[in-house]
Each structure stands twice: as structure tokens, then as C-alpha cells.
Enzyme design. Sequence first.
Site, PDB file in Angstrom:
ATOM      1  N   ARG A  57       1.136  -1.651   0.180  1.00 45.94           N
ATOM      2  CA  ARG A  57      -0.045  -0.028   0.070  1.00 45.94           C
ATOM      3  C   ARG A  57       0.752   0.697   0.174  1.00 45.94           C
ATOM      4  NH1 ARG A  57      -3.504  -1.887   5.654  1.00 45.94           N
ATOM      5  NH2 ARG A  57      -1.454  -2.592   5.666  1.00 45.94           N
ATOM      6  N   GLU A  97      -3.758   3.468  14.712  1.00 45.84           N
ATOM      7  CA  GLU A  97      -4.471   2.905  15.163  1.00 45.84           C
ATOM      8  C   GLU A  97      -5.104   3.555  16.557  1.00 45.84           C
ATOM      9  OE1 GLU A  97      -1.368   2.248  14.436  1.00 45.84           O
ATOM     10  OE2 GLU A  97      -0.713   1.873  16.324  1.00 45.84           O
ATOM     11  N   LYS A 139       2.719   1.443   7.178  1.00 47.68           N
ATOM     12  CA  LYS A 139       3.305   0.731   8.535  1.00 47.68           C
ATOM     13  C   LYS A 139       4.516   1.454   9.256  1.00 47.68           C
ATOM     14  CE  LYS A 139       2.048  -2.637   8.683  1.00 47.68           C
ATOM     15  NZ  LYS A 139       0.409  -3.622   9.558  1.00 47.68           N
ATOM     16  N   TYR A 160       0.497   3.940  10.631  1.00 44.74           N
ATOM     17  CA  TYR A 160       0.010   3.197  11.477  1.00 44.74           C
ATOM     18  C   TYR A 160       1.733   2.863  12.280  1.00 44.74           C
ATOM     19  CZ  TYR A 160      -4.159   0.761   9.238  1.00 44.74           C
ATOM     20  OH  TYR A 160      -5.743   0.884   8.982  1.00 44.74           O
ATOM     21  N   ASN A 207      -2.479 -10.077   6.666  1.00 42.52           N
ATOM     22  CA  ASN A 207      -2.468  -9.215   6.697  1.00 42.52           C
ATOM     23  C   ASN A 207      -2.916  -8.879   5.155  1.00 42.52           C
ATOM     24  OD1 ASN A 207      -0.236 -10.363   5.781  1.00 42.52           O
ATOM     25  ND2 ASN A 207       0.937  -8.163   5.102  1.00 42.52           N
ATOM     26  N   LEU A 235     -13.591 -10.215  17.529  1.00 39.20           N
ATOM     27  CA  LEU A 235     -12.376  -9.267  18.438  1.00 39.20           C
ATOM     28  C   LEU A 235     -12.642  -8.827  20.168  1.00 39.20           C
ATOM     29  CD1 LEU A 235      -9.534  -7.375  18.082  1.00 39.20           C
ATOM     30  CD2 LEU A 235     -11.492  -5.669  17.406  1.00 39.20           C
ATOM     31  N   SER A 252     -23.472 -16.556  20.888  1.00 36.44           N
ATOM     32  CA  SER A 252     -22.107 -17.920  21.022  1.00 36.44           C
ATOM     33  C   SER A 252     -22.120 -18.008  22.099  1.00 36.44           C
ATOM     34  CB  SER A 252     -21.056 -16.570  20.919  1.00 36.44           C
ATOM     35  OG  SER A 252     -19.615 -17.615  20.964  1.00 36.44           O
ATOM     36  N   ILE A 294      -6.812 -13.231  13.158  1.00 37.55           N
ATOM     37  CA  ILE A 294      -4.920 -14.271  13.263  1.00 37.55           C
ATOM     38  C   ILE A 294      -4.311 -12.933  13.865  1.00 37.55           C
ATOM     39  CG2 ILE A 294      -4.107 -14.453  10.990  1.00 37.55           C
ATOM     40  CD1 ILE A 294      -3.402 -17.508  13.489  1.00 37.55           C
ATOM     41  N   ASP A 295      -4.436 -12.117  13.632  1.00 36.51           N
ATOM     42  CA  ASP A 295      -3.633 -11.245  13.107  1.00 36.51           C
ATOM     43  C   ASP A 295      -3.807 -10.827  15.407  1.00 36.51           C
ATOM     44  OD1 ASP A 295      -5.828  -9.743  13.653  1.00 36.51           O
ATOM     45  OD2 ASP A 295      -5.157  -7.986  12.820  1.00 36.51           O
ATOM     46  N   HIS A 338       1.526   0.840  16.224  1.00 33.31           N
ATOM     47  CA  HIS A 338       1.597  -0.191  16.633  1.00 33.31           C
ATOM     48  C   HIS A 338       2.211  -1.027  17.640  1.00 33.31           C
ATOM     49  CE1 HIS A 338      -2.321  -1.691  15.239  1.00 33.31           C
ATOM     50  NE2 HIS A 338      -1.455  -1.905  14.110  1.00 33.31           N
TER      51      HIS A 338
HETATM   52  N1  NAD Z   1      -6.160 -10.706   8.986  1.00 31.73           N
HETATM   53  C1  NAD Z   1      -6.416  -9.589   8.356  1.00 31.73           C
HETATM   54  O1  NAD Z   1      -5.553  -9.017   7.578  1.00 31.73           O
HETATM   55  C2  NAD Z   1      -7.430  -8.937   9.299  1.00 31.73           C
HETATM   56  C3  NAD Z   1      -7.565  -7.101   8.774  1.00 31.73           C
HETATM   57  C4  NAD Z   1      -9.225  -6.038   9.292  1.00 31.73           C
HETATM   58  C5  NAD Z   1      -8.856  -6.868  10.701  1.00 31.73           C
HETATM   59  N2  NAD Z   1      -8.715  -8.107  11.454  1.00 31.73           N
HETATM   60  C6  NAD Z   1      -8.609  -8.806  12.757  1.00 31.73           C
HETATM   61  O2  NAD Z   1     -10.022  -9.047  12.241  1.00 31.73           O
HETATM   62  C7  NAD Z   1     -10.376  -9.189  13.696  1.00 31.73           C
HETATM   63  C8  NAD Z   1     -11.934  -8.575  13.534  1.00 31.73           C
HETATM   64  O3  NAD Z   1     -11.773  -7.399  13.939  1.00 31.73           O
HETATM   65  P1  NAD Z   1     -13.413  -6.033  13.722  1.00 31.73           P
HETATM   66  O4  NAD Z   1     -12.859  -5.013  12.980  1.00 31.73           O
HETATM   67  O5  NAD Z   1     -14.675  -7.187  13.119  1.00 31.73           O
HETATM   68  O6  NAD Z   1     -13.717  -6.006  15.113  1.00 31.73           O
HETATM   69  P2  NAD Z   1     -14.727  -5.760  15.608  1.00 31.73           P
HETATM   70  O7  NAD Z   1     -15.122  -5.059  17.028  1.00 31.73           O
HETATM   71  O8  NAD Z   1     -15.901  -5.097  14.475  1.00 31.73           O
HETATM   72  O9  NAD Z   1     -15.856  -7.203  16.038  1.00 31.73           O
HETATM   73  C9  NAD Z   1     -15.668  -8.128  16.920  1.00 31.73           C
HETATM   74  C10 NAD Z   1     -16.951  -8.815  16.911  1.00 31.73           C
HETATM   75  O10 NAD Z   1     -16.682  -9.908  17.656  1.00 31.73           O
HETATM   76  C11 NAD Z   1     -17.444 -10.643  18.961  1.00 31.73           C
HETATM   77  N3  NAD Z   1     -16.987 -10.909  19.852  1.00 31.73           N
HETATM   78  C12 NAD Z   1     -16.550 -11.016  21.360  1.00 31.73           C
HETATM   79  N4  NAD Z   1     -16.035 -12.076  21.697  1.00 31.73           N
HETATM   80  C13 NAD Z   1     -16.537 -12.865  21.199  1.00 31.73           C
HETATM   81  C14 NAD Z   1     -17.847 -14.539  21.776  1.00 31.73           C
HETATM   82  N5  NAD Z   1     -16.702 -15.065  22.942  1.00 31.73           N
HETATM   83  N6  NAD Z   1     -17.780 -14.970  20.827  1.00 31.73           N
HETATM   84  C15 NAD Z   1     -18.527 -14.152  20.004  1.00 31.73           C
HETATM   85  N7  NAD Z   1     -18.026 -12.678  19.018  1.00 31.73           N
HETATM   86  C16 NAD Z   1     -17.372 -12.289  20.033  1.00 31.73           C
HETATM   87  C17 NAD Z   1     -17.730  -8.640  19.675  1.00 31.73           C
HETATM   88  O11 NAD Z   1     -18.964  -8.954  20.072  1.00 31.73           O
HETATM   89  C18 NAD Z   1     -17.642  -7.813  17.684  1.00 31.73           C
HETATM   90  O12 NAD Z   1     -19.085  -8.206  17.713  1.00 31.73           O
HETATM   91  C19 NAD Z   1      -9.823  -8.306  14.896  1.00 31.73           C
HETATM   92  O13 NAD Z   1      -8.885  -9.151  15.176  1.00 31.73           O
HETATM   93  C20 NAD Z   1      -9.076  -7.434  13.557  1.00 31.73           C
HETATM   94  O14 NAD Z   1      -7.314  -7.782  13.725  1.00 31.73           O
HETATM   95  C21 NAD Z   1      -7.422  -8.943  10.727  1.00 31.73           C
END
Ligand code: NAD
Length: 370
Positions: A15, A118, A75, A94, A300, A240, A220, A269-270, A96
Amino acid sequence: MLIGVPKEVKDHETRVGIVPSGVKALVDAGHKVVVETNAGALSSMPDEDYKSAGAEIVGSAAEVWKQADMVVKVKEPIEKEYQYFRPDLVLFTYLHLAPLPELTETLLKKKVTGIAYETIRDRNNTLPLLTPMSEVAGRMAVQVGASYLEKERGGRGVLLGGVPGVPPAQVTIIGAGIVGTNSAKIALGMGAIVTLIDLNLNRLREIDDIFNGRVYTLASNYYHIFKSCSHADLVIGAVLIPGASAPKLVTRQMVSKMKKGAVIVDVAIDQGGCIETAHPTTHSNPAYEVDGVVHYCVTNMPAAVPHTSTLALTNATFPYVMKLAQLGPAAAMKADEGIREGVNTFKGYVTYPAVAESQKRKAKTVSALL
Ligand SMILES: NC(=O)c1ccc[n+]([C@@H]2O[C@H](COP(=O)([O-])OP(=O)(O)OC[C@H]3O[C@@H](n4cnc5c(N)ncnc54)[C@H](O)[C@@H]3O)[C@@H](O)[C@H]2O)c1
């Protein structure tokens, strides 16, 4: 203000911090923008576009960092960029910092004003510069999952939408936040049967309204997750708990009971992942198999679609870039609480309490230092 845009140097980062339309807006407002050659190339934004928007293209990162009052990146800087730090430099990216004591120390020593994407908050108390990447990853998770469900890629050979006379695939999404809702939207659009699971019942009520009952919602708990995963062709991990490692909601035993050739995409996974059998992977080797279930766990994901991701990111970051340029950093911090929250290092101090806490440093507030 003179704004600098270096090419990203972190491994696999594709990016760029400002797009040509942003350059034009800054130049029109009377600022100067210096861009390192090929900074936007991997996002399909060539030097010519930056030039015609009014940027000056320079041949090296050093020229950008040395001239700029404010460097806008994607980054956090890596070690070879530390040499460019100096007092009065504003770094907007970002960061971190919590797990990066060495970078923090260098920013403090060199008195760099480090403003982290962030930690900027908006009026709704959300993190507006994280949201776009969750939108990208959420939408991409279904696209990736559909592709790994193909036989050639190790999947059970299922078409997400089915065809007339053959039922569609079942998609289970755990976490109904930004990632989960975007996954649900795409999975539904591709004709799958979609189940969203969340702890937050109010969120599930909203989901029921948003999708007009076309998405199944489940509270859940162990039983619901177990049942839903055992029927699923595709499981997407999207939970999350801010600031904490993701809980392992899908256990190894649940994975062993899933259909052979089913696919897991653990977007969380992050934050360590919410599937017990998940471990971080990269774009060069994104997937592996456990108990006959394909696991895709790239930390990522947005880097795979840099054109979209850069535009999505800069749509959100650019208004802050413009505000910092127009007002100057100190006045922008005074005027905008969100920007103040974004400041992590200022005048040689850590100004974001969570970073200070995790590195056992003393924090000062931005207001006290202004
Ligand atoms: N891998 C990647 O490239 C990448 C990219 C962007 C975001 N992410 C990650 O994705 C994840 C989700 O991000 P987001 O922006 O959707 O977060 P968010 O806060 O919008 O949503 C998280 C949801 O998880 C729910 N939750 C928490 N504990 C729970 C449980 N025990 N059971 C069921 N649901 C539960 C919360 O109530 C919330 O609705 C984060 O870890 C974020 O860092 C990863």
C-alpha cells in the site's frame, strides 16, 4: 507544509500513504508533496499520476524524509528508516508501538511526533482508521474461502451458491463486527446459507434487521459453535476483544469433527486467532491442512488487494492528513480530540497510556505538553 510519501519497505507491504487525488487536494490547498519514485506502483498508482496531480517525484527515501515536515506512511518504520528521525518531524502512520520498545525508544530520543492511525478515535468512539481494513478483510475472507473450497485447492469441491437443484454451501461466521458483517454480506450475495454468531445479543438484533432475517443468528456458546462448525463448508473467524488475544472458540476437537475439505479463514489471526488449530501464515504460503480441513490464516489479508486497500485506507486517513497540514500539528491536536488520541509520542514522551503501560514507561498527556 511539506508532506513526504516514501515507498513502503516492510516485507510484502504493497500500500501507499497518499493517493494522487490526495496530492492534488493538498497542492490545491497550498502545500507541497514529495513522493518517492514507485511509492504507489504496487497499488497500481504510477509516478505519472502523482506527477500530474502536482507531486514532486524524488529518487530515494532519504530525500523524502529529509525534506518533509510530515511523513505519511502505511506501516510502522523499520530499522533502516530510524536514521531519518529528527525533532520537529511529524510521522503519521500505523505505529502499533506496544510490542515495539526499540522503535518507541528511538521516536522518543529523536523527539518525533508519532501519530498512530490505530489509536485515532471518532465521535462514535470507534477507530475509524482500522475499520476500512476490516471491511476489506471481511469481504475478502469469503472470496478466499470460496476459492479454497475448489477441489484443485484442497477443498471439498463445493460452489458457494450451489445451482438450481443443488443446495448452496453453509458459511458460519464467528463475530458479527465489521469483519463478520462484511463477510456475511458477500457470502449472502454469492448465494450461501449464512450463520452469524456473536456474544452481543443487541448486535445480533441489528444483524437480523440489516439482513431482513436472511442471515441466521446464534448466541455465542460452545454448543452453538460446535453444531454450526460441524455443518459448515466455510468457517470465518472474526471475533475481537479489544486489547486482548482472541479467545479460542473453535477447539481442535471441533475441527476434527468438521467436514473433510471444509475451509477455515481465521481473520482474527492477527490477534492470535479464534481457531485452536490456526497459526499465522503469509501471502507466499497462505494455507495448510489440519484433519482434512484447509486453514487460511494470513495476518495482513488487505495486502493482497492493494489498489482497493490503499483507496479504502486513504479515504479514511486523508481528512486527518489535510487537517494536520492546514492547521499545523499543534493546533490540529488542540482542535481535534481524535487526533489528540492518535498521538503516541510527543516531545520525547509517550502520550498514549496503553503503550506506556505495556512498556513500563511514564506517560504524559498531549494537553500537558502542548
Ligand atoms: N487478518 C487480517 O488481515 C485482518 C484485517 C483486518 C482485521 N483483522 C482482525 O479481525 C478481527 C475482527 O475485527 P473487527 O474489526 O470485525 O472487530 P469488531 O470489534 O468490529 O468485531 C468483533 C466482534 O467479535 C465479537 N465477539 C467478542 N467475543 C466473542 C465471542 N466469545 N463469541 C462471539 N463473538 C465475540 C464482538 O461482540 C464483536 O461483535 C480483529 O482481530 C482484527 O484485528 C484481521
